[in-house]
Design a protein around this motif. Structure first.
Motif, PDB file in Angstrom:
ATOM      1  N   ASP A  65      -1.139   5.744   8.281  1.00 55.00           N
ATOM      2  CA  ASP A  65      -1.242   5.249   7.893  1.00 55.00           C
ATOM      3  C   ASP A  65      -1.529   4.857   6.140  1.00 55.00           C
ATOM      4  O   ASP A  65      -1.772   5.846   5.526  1.00 55.00           O
ATOM      5  CB  ASP A  65      -2.390   3.827   8.335  1.00 55.00           C
ATOM      6  CG  ASP A  65      -4.142   4.265   7.699  1.00 55.00           C
ATOM      7  OD1 ASP A  65      -4.233   4.405   6.455  1.00 55.00           O
ATOM      8  OD2 ASP A  65      -4.564   3.757   8.789  1.00 55.00           O
ATOM      9  N   TRP A  66      -0.868   3.806   5.078  1.00 60.13           N
ATOM     10  CA  TRP A  66      -0.828   3.771   4.177  1.00 60.13           C
ATOM     11  C   TRP A  66      -2.587   4.243   3.519  1.00 60.13           C
ATOM     12  O   TRP A  66      -2.834   4.263   1.990  1.00 60.13           O
ATOM     13  CB  TRP A  66      -0.128   3.323   3.593  1.00 60.13           C
ATOM     14  CG  TRP A  66       1.491   3.186   4.272  1.00 60.13           C
ATOM     15  CD1 TRP A  66       2.369   2.803   4.806  1.00 60.13           C
ATOM     16  CD2 TRP A  66       1.971   4.080   3.469  1.00 60.13           C
ATOM     17  NE1 TRP A  66       2.816   2.873   5.110  1.00 60.13           N
ATOM     18  CE2 TRP A  66       2.967   4.165   4.338  1.00 60.13           C
ATOM     19  CE3 TRP A  66       1.858   5.197   2.343  1.00 60.13           C
ATOM     20  CZ2 TRP A  66       4.295   5.210   4.174  1.00 60.13           C
ATOM     21  CZ3 TRP A  66       3.094   6.178   2.373  1.00 60.13           C
ATOM     22  CH2 TRP A  66       4.519   5.805   2.755  1.00 60.13           C
ATOM     23  N   HIS A  67      -3.714   4.071   4.338  1.00 58.54           N
ATOM     24  CA  HIS A  67      -4.819   4.067   3.510  1.00 58.54           C
ATOM     25  C   HIS A  67      -5.564   5.348   3.620  1.00 58.54           C
ATOM     26  O   HIS A  67      -7.245   5.133   3.367  1.00 58.54           O
ATOM     27  CB  HIS A  67      -6.112   2.741   3.904  1.00 58.54           C
ATOM     28  CG  HIS A  67      -5.152   1.065   4.186  1.00 58.54           C
ATOM     29  ND1 HIS A  67      -5.415   0.498   2.689  1.00 58.54           N
ATOM     30  CD2 HIS A  67      -4.207   0.300   5.234  1.00 58.54           C
ATOM     31  CE1 HIS A  67      -4.765  -0.775   2.344  1.00 58.54           C
ATOM     32  NE2 HIS A  67      -4.535  -0.976   3.914  1.00 58.54           N
ATOM     33  N   ARG A  68      -4.260   6.046   4.172  1.00 60.94           N
ATOM     34  CA  ARG A  68      -4.960   7.349   4.700  1.00 60.94           C
ATOM     35  C   ARG A  68      -6.318   7.907   5.296  1.00 60.94           C
ATOM     36  O   ARG A  68      -7.019   8.931   5.418  1.00 60.94           O
ATOM     37  CB  ARG A  68      -6.029   7.849   3.065  1.00 60.94           C
ATOM     38  CG  ARG A  68      -5.177   8.409   2.110  1.00 60.94           C
ATOM     39  CD  ARG A  68      -5.529   8.604   0.986  1.00 60.94           C
ATOM     40  NE  ARG A  68      -4.980   8.795  -0.528  1.00 60.94           N
ATOM     41  CZ  ARG A  68      -4.022  10.409  -0.756  1.00 60.94           C
ATOM     42  NH1 ARG A  68      -4.526  10.835  -0.298  1.00 60.94           N
ATOM     43  NH2 ARG A  68      -3.122  10.014  -1.952  1.00 60.94           N
ATOM     44  N   TYR A  92      -1.505  11.801   7.510  1.00 57.30           N
ATOM     45  CA  TYR A  92      -2.175  10.542   7.488  1.00 57.30           C
ATOM     46  C   TYR A  92      -1.514   9.883   8.640  1.00 57.30           C
ATOM     47  O   TYR A  92      -0.317   9.352   8.286  1.00 57.30           O
ATOM     48  CB  TYR A  92      -2.863   9.472   6.336  1.00 57.30           C
ATOM     49  CG  TYR A  92      -2.991  10.070   5.410  1.00 57.30           C
ATOM     50  CD1 TYR A  92      -4.502  10.624   4.985  1.00 57.30           C
ATOM     51  CD2 TYR A  92      -2.068  10.865   4.118  1.00 57.30           C
ATOM     52  CE1 TYR A  92      -5.278  11.359   4.225  1.00 57.30           C
ATOM     53  CE2 TYR A  92      -3.090  11.517   3.014  1.00 57.30           C
ATOM     54  CZ  TYR A  92      -4.348  11.944   3.348  1.00 57.30           C
ATOM     55  OH  TYR A  92      -4.442  12.710   2.474  1.00 57.30           O
ATOM     56  N   ARG A 129       2.123   1.586  -3.744  1.00 56.41           N
ATOM     57  CA  ARG A 129       0.096   2.009  -4.985  1.00 56.41           C
ATOM     58  C   ARG A 129       0.757   3.638  -4.327  1.00 56.41           C
ATOM     59  O   ARG A 129       0.059   4.498  -4.959  1.00 56.41           O
ATOM     60  CB  ARG A 129      -0.463   1.414  -4.237  1.00 56.41           C
ATOM     61  CG  ARG A 129      -1.686   1.649  -4.611  1.00 56.41           C
ATOM     62  CD  ARG A 129      -3.078   0.903  -5.170  1.00 56.41           C
ATOM     63  NE  ARG A 129      -3.498   0.318  -3.226  1.00 56.41           N
ATOM     64  CZ  ARG A 129      -2.658  -1.118  -3.253  1.00 56.41           C
ATOM     65  NH1 ARG A 129      -1.475  -2.137  -3.415  1.00 56.41           N
ATOM     66  NH2 ARG A 129      -3.233  -0.873  -1.510  1.00 56.41           N
ATOM     67  N   PHE A 130      -0.123   4.557  -2.816  1.00 54.25           N
ATOM     68  CA  PHE A 130       0.311   5.595  -2.452  1.00 54.25           C
ATOM     69  C   PHE A 130       1.134   6.818  -3.284  1.00 54.25           C
ATOM     70  O   PHE A 130       0.516   7.207  -3.963  1.00 54.25           O
ATOM     71  CB  PHE A 130       0.612   5.993  -0.993  1.00 54.25           C
ATOM     72  CG  PHE A 130       0.235   7.295  -0.146  1.00 54.25           C
ATOM     73  CD1 PHE A 130      -0.972   7.407   0.580  1.00 54.25           C
ATOM     74  CD2 PHE A 130       1.359   7.881  -0.785  1.00 54.25           C
ATOM     75  CE1 PHE A 130      -0.742   9.284   0.781  1.00 54.25           C
ATOM     76  CE2 PHE A 130       1.148   9.697   0.175  1.00 54.25           C
ATOM     77  CZ  PHE A 130       0.242   9.461   0.707  1.00 54.25           C
ATOM     78  N   PRO A 170       0.621  -1.243   0.029  1.00 55.20           N
ATOM     79  CA  PRO A 170      -0.283  -0.054   0.444  1.00 55.20           C
ATOM     80  C   PRO A 170       0.898   1.163   0.090  1.00 55.20           C
ATOM     81  O   PRO A 170       0.469   1.959  -0.823  1.00 55.20           O
ATOM     82  CB  PRO A 170      -1.049   0.021   1.774  1.00 55.20           C
ATOM     83  CG  PRO A 170      -0.234  -1.479   1.981  1.00 55.20           C
ATOM     84  CD  PRO A 170       0.389  -1.651   1.087  1.00 55.20           C
ATOM     85  N   GLU A 171       2.158   1.304   0.605  1.00 58.65           N
ATOM     86  CA  GLU A 171       2.756   2.427   0.933  1.00 58.65           C
ATOM     87  C   GLU A 171       3.397   2.350  -0.731  1.00 58.65           C
ATOM     88  O   GLU A 171       2.957   3.874  -0.886  1.00 58.65           O
ATOM     89  CB  GLU A 171       4.211   2.092   1.420  1.00 58.65           C
ATOM     90  CG  GLU A 171       5.231   1.058   1.746  1.00 58.65           C
ATOM     91  CD  GLU A 171       4.779  -0.153   1.829  1.00 58.65           C
ATOM     92  OE1 GLU A 171       5.218  -1.206   2.660  1.00 58.65           O
ATOM     93  OE2 GLU A 171       3.070  -0.079   1.901  1.00 58.65           O
TER      94      GLU A 171
END
Length: 246
Positions: free
Chosen positions: A226-229, A224, A26-27, A23-24
């Protein structure tokens, strides 16, 4: 026994850039692909910009890093501009839409002077309204407490590009205020150490970090935990920041 080039290749094995799985990654990949021009500060071996170009990014992509061996690997892809230098060497007036510092590279700025000079240079390299995206480990999570060979999650066994079996681990030497100094070791499976790299990282809290950003002419657009905002909370392990140049 274990060269700078070996270390750069090992970094890629330990840290594969994979937005589909991480996820990081992808961010940052989403931000990069949406920007017409990107400066990746502390680009390392260039994996993020390599993939952006492979995915069809047609704009200006520039990687900046002081590690010559890492840049040698990055330069295997010639349709990206690679520059040897530190964050403070970012060229003023370049009018980038986006600057990034991934993989906690911002924490390598240890002194106030390094932070201020680096932020000033990055600000100068952005167009007005350009974004600066980066992350630091939140000091409240005390990530360094897990950097020890007795922690099985911090010991990695792998085979490198040369076919050597290796074991990699970390050990903390000191914690002085908000600066943590540690060693990263690469060894043969029998424990014969081939290379030791000593690194110092700074763990800024939110208030101190934002103070530096404001002083450098940035406005914090979003932060944020976390990597999911998700928001920054008492349990957050990251401070993920998108700042905008005023």
């Amino acid at each position: 026994m274990f060269s700078d080039a070996d270390a750069a290749a090992l970094y890629d094995l330990l840290n594969p850039w994979d937005p589909a799985r991480q996820p990081e990654d992808r961010f940052y990949d989403d931000l990069v692909m949406a920007a017409e021009s990107v400066l990746d500060v502390g680009c390392g071996t260039g994996a993020m910009l390599h993939l952006a170009r492979e995915q069809g990014h047609g704009g200006r992509l520039v990687g900046l890093d002081p590690d010559r061996a890492a840049l040698d690997r990055a330069r295997r892809q010639a349709d990206v501009e690679w520059v040897e230098g530190t964050a403070a060497d970012a060229r003023s007036g370049a009018d980038f839409d986006l600057a990034t510092m991934t993989s906690h590279a911002f924490q390598c700025l240890v002194t106030d002077e390094e932070v201020r000079a680096s932020l000033a240079a990055i600000h100068g390299a952005l167009r007005q309204g350009g974004q600066f995206a980066f992350e630091t480990r939140h000091p409240q999570a005390r990530a360094w407490e897990g950097w020890r060979p007795s922690n099985p999650d911090d010991v990695v066994d792998l085979v490198d590009d040369a076919g050597r079996a290796l074991r990699v681990w970390h050990e903390v030497d000191s914690v002085a205020g908000d600066v943590v100094t540690f060693r990263g070791s690469a060894a043969e499976p029998d424990g014969t150490v081939l290379r030791v790299d000593r690194v110092s990282l700074r763990f800024l809290d939110v208030a101190a970090l934002n103070g530096f950003l404001t002083d450098a002419g940035f406005e914090v657009e979003a932060q944020y935990g976390d990597w999911h905002r998700g928001p920054i909370t008492d349990d957050s392990r990251e401070i993920i920041t998108i700042a905008r140049s005023r």
